[in-house]
Structure formats: C-alpha cells, structure tokens
Design an enzyme around this catalytic site. Structure first.
Site, PDB file in Angstrom:
ATOM      1  N   TRP A 298      -5.004  -4.686   8.994  1.00 43.23           N
ATOM      2  CA  TRP A 298      -5.040  -6.382   8.422  1.00 43.23           C
ATOM      3  C   TRP A 298      -3.611  -6.848   9.043  1.00 43.23           C
ATOM      4  CZ3 TRP A 298      -4.529  -8.696   3.370  1.00 43.23           C
ATOM      5  CH2 TRP A 298      -3.173  -8.032   2.441  1.00 43.23           C
ATOM      6  N   ASP A 299      -2.762  -5.964   9.122  1.00 49.27           N
ATOM      7  CA  ASP A 299      -1.238  -6.285   9.084  1.00 49.27           C
ATOM      8  C   ASP A 299      -1.299  -7.369  10.647  1.00 49.27           C
ATOM      9  OD1 ASP A 299      -1.196  -3.874   7.879  1.00 49.27           O
ATOM     10  OD2 ASP A 299       0.925  -3.947   7.871  1.00 49.27           O
ATOM     11  N   GLU A 428      -2.675  -1.514  -3.521  1.00 47.16           N
ATOM     12  CA  GLU A 428      -3.331  -0.187  -3.356  1.00 47.16           C
ATOM     13  C   GLU A 428      -2.840   0.650  -4.556  1.00 47.16           C
ATOM     14  OE1 GLU A 428      -3.377   0.164   1.424  1.00 47.16           O
ATOM     15  OE2 GLU A 428      -1.495   0.585   0.309  1.00 47.16           O
ATOM     16  N   LYS A 496       1.066  -3.373  -6.688  1.00 49.21           N
ATOM     17  CA  LYS A 496       1.953  -3.081  -5.529  1.00 49.21           C
ATOM     18  C   LYS A 496       2.689  -4.278  -4.494  1.00 49.21           C
ATOM     19  CE  LYS A 496       2.067  -0.186  -1.062  1.00 49.21           C
ATOM     20  NZ  LYS A 496       0.894   0.565  -0.111  1.00 49.21           N
ATOM     21  N   GLN A 497       1.697  -5.231  -4.271  1.00 48.68           N
ATOM     22  CA  GLN A 497       1.963  -6.013  -3.351  1.00 48.68           C
ATOM     23  C   GLN A 497       1.145  -7.361  -3.636  1.00 48.68           C
ATOM     24  OE1 GLN A 497       0.632  -3.234  -0.178  1.00 48.68           O
ATOM     25  NE2 GLN A 497      -0.525  -5.071   0.596  1.00 48.68           N
TER      26      GLN A 497
END
Length: 689
Positions: A298-299, A428, A496-497
């Site tokens: 997906w980056d 994640e 995480k993000q």
C-alpha cells in the site's frame, strides 16, 4: 548538514557513510543500483517462489571505485546532483583530478552509464594512472547465466531466473551487455584530459539489449550521452518542480525526496515498457532478505501515488496499469480465501498473487484492496480519464473490488450494521480485530466510488453496493467524540503507526473539526515513536488542517530523524532498522508539502485548497499541478495565491477551469493568464462557461 548548502539540490560530502545501505541510488523506470554496489536490479525480474520471491540480483559492472595508486590521502569528494540525476566521485591529487560519474539513463531506460575523466592541472608530462577497483563477477545467485558472443566491443551474458513466483509461472530472462572495464586507466604524457566511457545495457530480450547498447554508443560518438540523460531528467524535474522558501534542512529534504521518488517513475518517452510498481525501498533495493524483497505494498498506492498524480498523471496511470495487469492474481487470492471479486496482495511482485513471507498479513491486512481503489478514484477525479476504465480494464478492477468487499462483510443483527471481522488494521501491533475504523471506512469509500463510477459510465449499480456502503459500521465513540481504532480499543493502548488519523486525510471521512482534533489528540501520544517514518507526516497534515501550525511543525520535524546524511537517504525507522531509501516516508513528507501546506484535497467536484504555513516558511511554488487536462503553476505566500494555467491538453481536450473562493468570488483561469487573490480557502473547478 552536508557541504553544498547553498544549492539545496546538490549533496556533497568528503566521506561516505559507514553503512553502505545509506549510499545514494541511481535508478530509472527499469534499472536501479546503489552506488559502489556489485549488483543491480531490473524491474519486474523476481526469482523465488511465493514467500521467497525477491528481486533477482543482476551482477553489476558499474560498482567501480577509483583509487589513486601511490597518492597519500588524496582529497576526495562524493556528490549526488539531483538536478542532473548523476552521482560523482572526485579524487584531487597534486597535478590532476579524476572524476567518476554514474547515472541511469532517464529515457534509454535499459541503459546505465559511467565515465572516468582524468584532467591534468599542471604542465607536467608524466603519465597519470588511476586504478579501478571492482567486485564484478558475471554470476548471480538468482539467475542461470550463460556467456554469449561479444557485441560491438561489449561482453554479453544472458539467462533466466532460477524459480518462478508461482508454479508454472514465467521465469524472466535477463540479457546484459557491458563495456569491459580495465584495472588501470592511464592519461598519456602528452594528453591534458581524457574520458573513458562504460555502458551497461540490461533488457528482457537480446534484441532490446543490443538496441539500447547501440543507441548508447551512437550518443557517445556524438558526445551527447550524458547530455541527453541530463536533458530528459531536467525536463522531468522542471515539470514536477516544487520550491519553497524556508529552512535549508527542509528545502534539502524536499529535493532529496523529489529525486528519489521521481527516479522511480516511468519516463514520459517509454510507453512500450510496462511498469512494475514501486516498492518501499525502490528498484535499487530488494535483494533476498532486504527491503521487503522489493515487493509492492500500500506504500505505493497510499503514500507515494497522490504526489505522483498531482505532478505527473501519466506516471500515475502507469502505476494503475500495474494493478490492472495483476488483477487476475488478485481474483485468485480472493477465491483461495473463500471470497468473491479481487483481493489485492499485501505484498505484490509480478503476478498479483500474495508473496508475503508471513501468512497473517496476506490474510488479515485487507485494507490494501481499498487503498488500491482509492488511488483509482483519486486518478479519476483528477483526470476524468474514462478510457482507463472503459477500454483498459479499470472498470473490471473497480467492480471486482466492490464484489470483494460485499463478500467480506457480515450482517450484525444486534447492531443492524455490516461488520468486517478478523482483520489487521494499518496499526500492525493489533491483529484479528473486528471493525477496524480505517479498513471499514476505506471499504465504504470503495463501494461509493464503484457506484458513482458505474453511473458515470451508464452501467447498472448493484443495490447491494449502495446498501452496504450505507450500513457498514465505522466505530465511533459518542461519549468521547472520537473514532476507536477497532471494536474494543481502549484509549491509551499503543499503536504502531498512522491509522485512525488517516480517516481525516487521505480518506476525508465525514467528521467535524472537533472529532478530527480528538482523533489527533487521542492517537498522537500513543503512537510508537520508533514506528515508521511516514506516520508523522499524517499527523502534520491533520494539524495543518486545523491551523495548529506549531503542532504541525513539531510532527514534521520528527521526520528528520529518519533522513540520513549526507545523501538524504531515508530509513524506515529512526533507529536505522527496516527499509532504506524508504520512499514511503518520502511520499508522506511530500504530501505534507503538496497537500498539507496547500490544503489541496481531491474531490469529485473540485480540487480544494486552504493553505497553511508553519513559521519559517514564507512561500511555496508548485510549477505543474495537473488537473482535468490543465497544468497549473501555483504560488502561495501568506498573503496571496497566484495561479496560472501554463499548458492545456488537446486529446482529450482540457476542461476550462475557474478558482472559486469560499467568499463567493470567481476567477476564470485562462491559459497564459496569471490570476491572484488573497490567501483564503476555495477550490478549483470546471468553469461553467
């Protein structure tokens, strides 16, 4: 800070970083290598089955290192020039300089070139000798290589990858021609200057490799090989120019990001070369065990694509074509998991089948399928290119994604809403959760786009798509007025993000400013500071949206701990772990500039703007925003916005545009006419006239 601060696009150092992963890359749409490395990669050439699929290492004759025999500690410099797309190493000894240049030719995409120039600085007549150190061996752990006959002075090897990605799948063939490289180069006593040129051509066929090598030789004979590369690269840089007046470190970071990301996209002049997507570490990285094996995530679609779309829609289209080409693999993924339609792999290589080494991500991190479709939606809203959908396979992909989401939902009698259960969100650190806010919101957006596009294409809209889009659950806490990350999320749990903050941007999920603020406040303090680099950019965009300029800047500043010196190579995590040359982080950073500072938002009805600059930034100029067939030069200061349509397409004809301010004022945007107005929120839309 590296030397050469005066020019934010030239990075020069007198020593190389200790970690070779942090050396700069030279890349074009088909070939890439890290400087001084003995391997290169070719786009789409993977070896290994499923979980072992990785970029095949092609031996590289280009990893030369100059040395000056007998010279005691000569002065050395290493320069990455982002304006010319060229890396150089210079040795300065008493009486002479020796310069080694390396570049991936920007429009002859099957060609990489290097040169060594020795120039005498004094009146001496003794020979000058430079040593070329190389680790090159014409063998590979991933290719069965066979030598062939020399061609026009070049050596030749060819061979197939050792193992296909899927059983019975293709095993790409690589053909490579290269100029033999001597161990020593000597400038004769009567010579003042001499240049030695070395070419490497890599292609999927003998014919293409020979054609590219011959074309390189012809340009060399005309003295214009490097010049032709620089001209093509400079045209791309001009067409995607983003300049800001602000702190030197920010300007350098901006030029570094543009260099590495633009190196990864297809050249305008190579439509016949299919594009193979962009991996987090780019084409130069991705050997077995490094940088996610060169897989596409997906980056590409969420973090890099929006920037490419605004600056270079033809390259954005090539990225979408990669997803269309891998649609059959995505259909197979869905069938194998018991669902309908198409499920894009968490990690993709050449076929669209899941190649992630760990099963949990491919099974649970399903938001990727919505991320892919959001890129198609942004492209459609920005270009209105119906041909991609009607003739080139885009509609089949949109329809298959909608079918997948419908089959992945289950009806909750208790809540009278559709649920998506057992997923891993972008965060994640959590898995097997129900109703990830981001996953469900992106699924809803997929279904809404599929319905809207069907109407535009005069196709029937399945009632199921609209029903499920209306009734899917996106978790919301009415008491605290924020979006829990998933059912059962407890405030304060570490994430995480960037996850829920993505609902505000890029998803633009409907919410009030109060809820947007609460989501930012809730998740900023609990997001792992050691998490991946792109995270902070999305918090920065959120705070810019709310005009909290200092808070935005403090988030953007966190990115700088992921930018290494002296060549501005990003690392995924601030401790240096994860992918290097982390294009994902660069994509997030560029979105702060292109969407955060400008307030640009891509919608069905127009391109919104609402600028906001943190302290220290006084001006932003984007030379070529693409919208509905128009190229716009947009210059923003704190006081004024200036817009000019500099170019319009003829096929299909561009839509005439106007800028509209929230105050109600309309400004027609005619080609070649500069329009300015006080800095305020508004939008660019089709002119009704």
């Amino acid at each position: 800070m590296a030397d050469g601060e005066d020019d934010p696009g030239v990075f020069t150092a007198t020593a190389l970083p200790g970690d070779p992963r942090l050396l700069p890359t030279v890349t074009n749409a088909f070939l890439g290598t890290r400087v001084f490395r003995d391997i290169l990669h070719a786009a789409g050439v993977y070896s290994g089955a499923a979980g072992d699929t990785h970029r095949a290492d092609v031996p590289s004759p280009l990893g030369l290192r100059m040395a000056a025999p007998g010279a005691r500690s000569p002065a050395q410099s290493f320069t990455l020039n982002t304006w010319t797309g060229t890396f150089s190493h210079t040795i300065q000894s008493p009486g002479y300089t020796a310069t080694h240049q390396l570049y991936a030719h920007h429009y002859l995409v099957h060609l990489m070139a290097s040169s060594v120039t020795i120039r005498r600085l004094d009146g001496s007549t003794h020979p000058v000798t430079v040593q070329l150190q190389s680790l090159f061996v014409p063998q590979s752990q991933d290719l069965h290589l066979t030598p062939g006959p020399d061609f026009q002075g070049a050596h030749y090897i060819y061979g197939q990858t050792l193992a296909p990605e899927v059983e019975g799948g293709p095993r790409p063939t690589v053909h490579m021609l290269w100029t033999p490289i001597p161990e020593l180069l000597t400038l004769g006593g009567e010579e003042r200057e001499r240049c030695w040129q070395f070419l490497t051509a890599v292609a999927g066929s003998e014919e293409e490799a020979k054609r590219s090598y011959s074309a390189g030789l012809s340009l060399l004979a005309a003295g214009s090989l490097h010049r032709s590369h620089v001209r093509a690269w400079a045209a791309l840089r001009r067409g995607c120019s983003v300049e800001l007046d602000g702190p030197p470190a920010l300007r350098q970071a901006l030029h570094g990001c543009l260099y590495y990301l633009l190196s990864a996209i297809p050249a305008r002049d190579s439509p016949g070369v299919p594009f193979h997507g962009i991996s987090p570490g780019g084409l130069s990285n991705g050997t077995r065990g490094e940088d996610y094996w060169g897989h596409v995530f997906w980056d590409q679609d969420t973090w890099m694509f929006p920037n490419i779309l605004l600056l270079h829609p033809e390259a954005a289209r090539a990225i979408l074509r990669y997803r269309i080409r891998t649609l059959e693999g995505a259909r197979r993924n869905a069938r194998e998991q018991g669902y309908e339609g198409a499920k894009f792999p968490w990690e993709s290589a050449a076929t669209g089948r899941e190649v992630c080494p760990e099963e949990i991500y491919g099974a649970q991190e399903i938001h990727i399928t919505g991320d892919v479709l959001m890129a198609f939606e942004q492209y459609y809203c920005t270009t209105q290119d119906q041909k991609l959908f009607q003739e080139d396979g885009g509609w089949e992909l949109v329809e298959a994604v909608a079918q997948y989401w419908c089959s992945r939902m289950v009806w909750s009698e208790e809540e009278q809403l559709y649920h998506i259960r057992g997923v891993m969100p972008p965060d994640e650190y959590h898995s097997q959760v129900d109703n990830s806010a981001y996953t469900n919101a992106v699924a809803q957006r997929s279904l809404n786009f599929a319905s809207d596009l069907a109407r535009d294409l005069l196709l029937p809209v399945p009632e199921e798509w609209e029903d499920r889009a209306r009734k899917i659950k996106v978790p919301f806490d009415e008491e605290r007025k924020y979006h829990p990350e998933y059912d059962g999320y407890s405030p304060g749990e570490q994430v995480k993000q960037a996850d829920v903050v993505l609902l505000g941007f890029p998803l633009m999920h409907p919410m009030s400013a109060e809820v947007r603020r609460n989501d930012l406040e809730m998740y900023e303090p609990v997001t792992d500071p050691a998490g991946p680099a792109m995270t902070w950019s999305m918090f920065a965009v959120g705070w810019l949206e709310l005009k909290e300029l200092q808070r935005a800047w403090s988030q953007l500043e966190k990115c700088f701990s992921n930018i290494t010196e002296p060549f501005k190579v990003w690392v995924e995590n601030s401790d240096g772990s994860g992918a290097v040359n982390f294009l994902t982080g660069m994509g997030g950073f560029l979105q702060v500039v292109l969407f955060g500072f400008t307030g640009f938002r891509i919608t069905r009805s127009g391109l919104l703007f609402d600028p906001a600059f943190p302290d220290g930034i006084t001006k932003l100029k984007v030379s070529s925003i693409s919208y509905l067939g128009n190229k716009l030069e947009v210059t923003i200061t704190r006081e004024e916005i200036r817009m000019e349509v500099t170019e319009t397409s003829w096929d299909p004809p561009a839509s005439p545009l106007e800028a509209v301010l929230e105050s109600g004022q309309h400004f027609p945007l005619g080609e070649g006419q500069s329009v300015s107005f006080p800095t305020a929120p508004g939008w660019i839309q089709r002119s009704p006239s």
